[in-house]
Scaffold this motif. Structure first.
Motif, mmCIF file in Angstrom:
data_model
loop_
_atom_site.group_PDB
_atom_site.id
_atom_site.type_symbol
_atom_site.label_atom_id
_atom_site.label_comp_id
_atom_site.label_asym_id
_atom_site.label_seq_id
_atom_site.Cartn_x
_atom_site.Cartn_y
_atom_site.Cartn_z
ATOM 1 N N GLU A 122 -110.878 -45.867 17.136
ATOM 2 C CA GLU A 122 -111.162 -46.477 15.843
ATOM 3 C C GLU A 122 -111.678 -47.900 16.030
ATOM 4 N N GLU A 148 -98.339 -45.769 14.778
ATOM 5 C CA GLU A 148 -99.260 -45.763 13.643
ATOM 6 C C GLU A 148 -98.787 -44.764 12.604
ATOM 7 N N GLY A 196 -108.935 -46.506 6.130
ATOM 8 C CA GLY A 196 -107.721 -47.273 5.874
ATOM 9 C C GLY A 196 -107.376 -47.316 4.402
ATOM 10 N N LEU A 205 -102.177 -42.045 7.329
ATOM 11 C CA LEU A 205 -102.692 -42.690 6.126
ATOM 12 C C LEU A 205 -101.926 -42.294 4.878
ATOM 13 N N SER A 240 -105.811 -41.026 10.223
ATOM 14 C CA SER A 240 -106.551 -41.970 9.380
ATOM 15 C C SER A 240 -107.735 -41.350 8.657
#
Length: 266
Positions: free
Chosen positions: A202, A64, A100, A67, A162
């Motif tokens: 999440e 991942e 997001g 962000l 995030s």
């Protein structure tokens, strides 16, 4: 190219390919191999990749990007998708927003809508033009300065990747409210299996947001369509609308339609 731009590009290439060689990255970004080696070493120190002899690999299936490094990916598509998703929200409604990059753009599009941003008429009772419920700290921060928008933030533990709040405290708040519409940011969506996130915590909170809403909108660029990630958010039957870009395959549109999902392309 700035360091942040290089890091974003490197992480983007790594997310797409899973493995990256120093010489290959240097050619792609038109910089020296010494610069790439230094960048990969620094990213490895931040546990954003794993260094190998001659390059780097992603951490694994739940890989991942933080962000701040995902913001530039598919930026123009995300902004178009966000405006279309924001148009599905009526003034006065209670809207849930997950974290997001795309949902952050949805929040910005909502804040700029004339019917939401307008000041109330002189002498009228001041009522919020919109109520936003979110577990995303960055979205709450951006919207908190908008007096026309009431912000409700869940509790929970913040994830630095995030900026989302997760855990029992977040879930406790969401179980006590109802939403008119939930706009979900996702990492993958499959017309048979549903919507996915990379991280299980999440996914759990996003599922609760969807379950508390009368309508569920997934806002995602076409690169996430037809894929699966580690943790499932919800079954495809819970999704009412998918807002995506025009690069989605016609076959995928047909499969979503067969599953009862309205597909809006921009």
């Amino acid at each position: 190219m700035s360091r942040d731009a290089r890091w974003t590009a490197l992480l983007d290439l790594l997310a797409d390919r899973g493995r990256l060689e120093v010489e290959e990255a240097a050619t792609e970004l038109n910089v020296s191999t010494a610069t790439i080696r230094r960048d990969l070493d620094q990213l490895a120190e931040q546990q954003m990749l794993t260094r190998t002899r001659g390059g780097a690999v992603a951490h694994g299936v739940s890989y991942e990007l933080p962000l701040r490094y995902r913001t530039a990916r598919h930026a123009s598509q995300k902004q178009r998708i966000a405006r279309a998703a924001a148009a599905l929200v009526a003034a006065g409604e209670v809207v849930g927003l997950t974290g997001g990059t795309t949902t952050t753009e949805v929040a910005r599009a909502l804040a700029l809508r004339p019917d939401i941003a307008a000041d109330p008429a002189p002498g009228s009772l001041r009522q919020p033009a919109l109520t936003v419920v979110t577990n995303a700290l960055n979205i709450a921060t951006e919207l908190a300065i908008r007096p026309q928008i009431k912000i409700v933030v869940t509790g929970g533990v913040a994830r630095p990747q995030s900026y989302e709040l997760t855990g029992p405290l977040a879930g406790g708040v969401l179980r006590e409210i109802t939403l008119d519409i939930a706009v979900l940011g996702i990492d993958a969506i499959d017309p048979e299996q549903g919507a996915y996130a990379h991280h299980e915590d999440e996914a759990s909170i996003n599922r609760l947001l969807a379950e508390r809403a009368r309508r569920v909108v997934v806002a995602a660029d076409s690169s996430k369509v037809g894929r699966r990630a580690f943790a499932r958010i919800c079954d495809i039957g819970l999704v009412d609308t998918l807002v995506t870009d025009e690069d989605i395959a016609s076959e995928a549109v047909a499969r979503f339609s067969d599953a009862g999902v309205t597909v809006t392309t921009v």
